[in-house]
Enzyme design. Structure first.
Site, PDB file in Angstrom:
ATOM      1  N   HIS A 286     -14.148 -11.507  -2.618  1.00  0.00           N
ATOM      2  CA  HIS A 286     -13.761 -11.752  -4.014  1.00  0.00           C
ATOM      3  C   HIS A 286     -12.812 -12.944  -4.192  1.00  0.00           C
ATOM      4  O   HIS A 286     -11.695 -12.834  -4.663  1.00  0.00           O
ATOM      5  CB  HIS A 286     -13.280 -10.501  -4.755  1.00  0.00           C
ATOM      6  CG  HIS A 286     -12.362  -9.580  -4.010  1.00  0.00           C
ATOM      7  ND1 HIS A 286     -11.132  -9.954  -3.577  1.00  0.00           N
ATOM      8  CD2 HIS A 286     -12.495  -8.286  -3.668  1.00  0.00           C
ATOM      9  CE1 HIS A 286     -10.544  -8.934  -2.999  1.00  0.00           C
ATOM     10  NE2 HIS A 286     -11.351  -7.918  -3.024  1.00  0.00           N
TER      11      HIS A 286
ATOM     12  N   HIS B 105      -7.369   4.394   1.534  1.00  0.00           N
ATOM     13  CA  HIS B 105      -7.343   3.407   0.444  1.00  0.00           C
ATOM     14  C   HIS B 105      -8.684   3.485  -0.283  1.00  0.00           C
ATOM     15  O   HIS B 105      -9.745   3.474   0.362  1.00  0.00           O
ATOM     16  CB  HIS B 105      -7.137   2.041   1.104  1.00  0.00           C
ATOM     17  CG  HIS B 105      -7.114   0.858   0.219  1.00  0.00           C
ATOM     18  ND1 HIS B 105      -6.757   0.914  -1.110  1.00  0.00           N
ATOM     19  CD2 HIS B 105      -7.375  -0.448   0.471  1.00  0.00           C
ATOM     20  CE1 HIS B 105      -6.820  -0.308  -1.623  1.00  0.00           C
ATOM     21  NE2 HIS B 105      -7.203  -1.145  -0.682  1.00  0.00           N
TER      22      HIS B 105
ATOM     23  N   ASP C  14      -5.086  -1.771   5.217  1.00  0.00           N
ATOM     24  CA  ASP C  14      -5.010  -3.202   4.910  1.00  0.00           C
ATOM     25  C   ASP C  14      -3.780  -3.881   5.537  1.00  0.00           C
ATOM     26  O   ASP C  14      -3.830  -5.070   5.860  1.00  0.00           O
ATOM     27  CB  ASP C  14      -4.962  -3.419   3.392  1.00  0.00           C
ATOM     28  CG  ASP C  14      -6.343  -3.396   2.753  1.00  0.00           C
ATOM     29  OD1 ASP C  14      -7.349  -3.570   3.475  1.00  0.00           O
ATOM     30  OD2 ASP C  14      -6.426  -3.213   1.528  1.00  0.00           O
TER      31      ASP C  14
ATOM     32  N   TYR D 228      -4.281 -13.520   5.306  1.00  0.00           N
ATOM     33  CA  TYR D 228      -4.530 -12.220   4.665  1.00  0.00           C
ATOM     34  C   TYR D 228      -3.311 -11.801   3.848  1.00  0.00           C
ATOM     35  O   TYR D 228      -3.423 -11.397   2.691  1.00  0.00           O
ATOM     36  CB  TYR D 228      -4.832 -11.174   5.750  1.00  0.00           C
ATOM     37  CG  TYR D 228      -5.342  -9.876   5.189  1.00  0.00           C
ATOM     38  CD1 TYR D 228      -6.703  -9.634   5.079  1.00  0.00           C
ATOM     39  CD2 TYR D 228      -4.461  -8.901   4.739  1.00  0.00           C
ATOM     40  CE1 TYR D 228      -7.176  -8.448   4.545  1.00  0.00           C
ATOM     41  CE2 TYR D 228      -4.924  -7.718   4.207  1.00  0.00           C
ATOM     42  CZ  TYR D 228      -6.281  -7.493   4.114  1.00  0.00           C
ATOM     43  OH  TYR D 228      -6.740  -6.324   3.579  1.00  0.00           O
TER      44      TYR D 228
HETATM   45 FE1  FEO Z   1      -7.733  -3.343  -0.220  1.00  0.00          FE
HETATM   46 FE2  FEO Z   1      -9.416  -3.819   2.648  1.00  0.00          FE
HETATM   47  O1  FEO Z   1      -9.189  -3.190   0.903  1.00  0.00           O
END
Ligand code: FEO
Length: 386
Positions: free
Chosen positions: A24, A78, A163, A191
């Protein structure tokens, strides 16, 4: 790739997304992984699933170790679908599983996404005995969703961090010491900058909460598992989340006929003359998700755009929109650009920098047509005086 036993009785059973190049809007030039872990104990436990399109791979890896129908718990760290997307598929094959999720937001999210299953809600301080192991839960809200949670197993000294501490990095070698450390750290930094920079305060709180644990392995939700460079990644998170930018400068621009580019070069040279390590990015050439890695550490940010059709170039607008979303504090910024007549873009860029919450350290610099040497000299003087 086969399942990998990462500790006795604990297996990586996730998926490698070698071809992913855009998560995304984040350029993932080295692909990614969706890590899931299977713990074989009296109660068989799966920690997280994978992105929906990789559900078959997850099931296949799990099935080579144990009959999925024997899984007792699926822990959902998550709700975001790169980790939870295969829950409905897995629940078809794991009819005896209870889904363990955070309260209240994990439960709310999973129910909204996937409907009713057998859920067990947990919060910080709760634990689950699965036989010879205990799983302790710590919620880490807004790192980076309201439901985010990590799981710690004291018997194995392993933290399942989802994450946090992850990297978009595909590799057939799942451990940090099996790949070039500088590459793994670079991807961890990218990241953090792109996914977590907005949540520095929450990252600080999480680091404080996790400091109580004796950890010798961090099993992330993406990329490599940390087992050798744990101190380094924890220290890096402390540093990045403190949001104390370094005396570094960043010049970001796009240009039509090189006039704004000439201004950008002059600004970059002036920053360098001031003794500041300086990065220079043409938005035609560099992806915005790579540029924000330097936003993480740079105190000074200059953004330039010429004027086209009474506004800024779309590349610059895209960068500023992305930057506003990540909104790091404690930055000094200014706008610059060339124009033929209206020149509206430069004020627009300045407004966007203000909307990012940056301090404007220099009045916007506007030059009509082609910059003259004396105008460039004036830029140099202004930047040197910051
Ligand atoms: Fe917030 Fe890797 O998903």
């Amino acid at each position: 790739m086969q399942a990998v036993e990462i500790k006795k009785g604990i297996y990586w059973v996730g998926a490698i997304d070698w071809s992913l190049r855009n998560f995304h809007g984040y350029s993932t030039n080295r692909g990614s992984t969706y890590n899931a872990y299977l713990i074989i104990d009296e109660k068989i436990t799966l920690i997280d699933t994978v992105k929906e399109g990789f559900a078959d791979e997850l099931l296949e890896r799990v099935s080579k170790i144990v009959d999925p129908a024997k899984i007792d718990y699926i822990i959902s760290s998550h709700v975001e679908r790169d980790h939870s997307g295969a829950i409905p598929f897995m629940m078809e094959h794991c009819p005896n599983a209870t889904i363990v999720t955070s309260l209240p937001n994990g439960l709310k999210g999973l129910t909204a996404y996937y409907g009713d299953y057998k859920y067990k809600g947990v919060k910080t301080g709760d634990s689950l005995n699965i036989g010879s192991r205990t799983l302790e839960f710590v919620t880490i809200p807004m790192l980076h969703w309201p439901d985010s949670m990590v799981t710690y197993c004291p018997e194995d000294k392993i933290l399942f961090s989802n994450d946090a501490f992850g990297q978009h990095f595909a590799s057939s070698s799942p451990f940090d010491d099996e790949n070039e450390f500088s590459v793994v750290l670079e991807e961890a930094k990218k990241y953090y900058a792109n996914i977590l920079m907005l949540y520095g305060r929450q990252a600080q709180q999480a680091c404080k909460a996790l400091a109580a644990f004796d950890i010798n392995m961090i099993a992330t939700g993406h990329g490599n598992i940390w087992r050798t460079h744990i101190a380094e990644i924890l220290a890096a998170y402390e540093k990045w989340s403190a949001n104390e930018p370094e005396e570094r400068a960043l010049v970001v621009f796009d240009s039509m006929w090189h006039s704004t580019e000439t201004m950008a070069k002059t600004i970059a040279e002036a920053f360098t003359q001031k003794g500041l390590p300086t990065k220079f990015y043409d938005l035609k050439e560099t992806h915005i998700s790579d540029i924000v890695v330097d936003v993480l550490t740079s105190k000074y940010i200059a953004v330039g755009s010429p004027t086209i059709n009474n506004t800024m170039l779309p590349t610059v607008a895209s960068f500023l929109c992305y930057l506003k979303g990540l909104s790091p504090k404690n930055r000094q910024a200014f706008a610059f650009g060339s124009y033929g007549w209206g020149g509206q873009s430069i004020a627009e860029v300045e407004d966007c920098l203000k909307a990012c919450g940056f301090d404007i350290c220099l009045e916007k610099i506007r030059i009509a047509n082609i910059p003259k040497q004396e105008q460039l000299d004036a830029i140099t003087e202004k930047v040197l005086a910051i």
